[in-house]
Design a protein around this motif. Structure first.
Motif: not given
Length: 189
Positions: A3-8
């Motif tokens: 999720k963090i990679i997707l948001v970034l």
């Protein structure tokens, strides 16, 4: 972690798309600005006397009585025709100026075409590009229509001619380089 990679990645994509929109708008505005130089000045002749008027002040300082008009560039010829009409006698634009102006317009039209294609391609990724994509498209179409293809040079001819024409413009301004003896100890600007 996913999720963090997707948001970034979404955040990075949105920043890049905003920058791309800004590039398209800045290119469209910057390429439409023309700054007149000394070669664009217009000379009005009246009974042996001559009056030189800057193209930028052509509308303000309107010369009323004149026999003929001498222009050195296509831009100044178009401005004189716009201000005084087509009925006045204007000198022919020199052929080297025609080659320079039309080749430059053609190259700018190709650059606008490239930006137009990239803008419409980016519309597929982000629909917000529909706001800026028409700017380079309209510029490309209007510039391409104003080019006389008979005066367009190919790449090698253009590079050589451009150097010669820039030297001609500098000599016309009267800004010749100082001799090497005067430049000793000074950095060129």
């Amino acid at each position: 972690m996913k999720k963090i990679i997707l948001v970034l990645s979404l955040f990075t994509f949105s920043i890049l798309s905003v920058n791309a929109q800004l590039v398209l708008v800045v290119q469209a505005v910057a390429s439409s600005i023309k700054t007149p130089n000394q070669l664009d000045n217009v000379t009005f002749y009246t009974n042996g006397d001559s009056v030189v008027v800057s193209v930028a002040k052509l509308k303000k300082e309107k010369v009323t009585h004149f026999d003929s008009v001498k222009v050195q560039t296509l831009y100044s010829a178009q401005r004189v025709a716009k201000v005084y009409g087509d009925s006045i006698q204007v000198s022919d634009v020199p052929e080297n100026a025609l080659y320079y102006e039309h080749t430059k317009k053609y190259r700018n039209a190709r650059m606008s075409t490239m930006f137009a294609v990239s803008g419409w391609t980016l519309v597929l990724l982000n629909p917000y590009f529909l706001i800026v994509a028409p700017l380079p498209t309209i510029q490309a179409i209007t510039r391409d229509k104003s080019v006389d293809k008979a005066y367009v040079m190919n790449g090698k001819e253009w590079r050589a001619f451009k150097k010669e024409y820039k030297a001609y413009r500098k000599s016309f301004k009267g800004k010749k380089e100082k001799s090497n003896e005067e430049n000793v100890g000074y950095a060129k600007l």
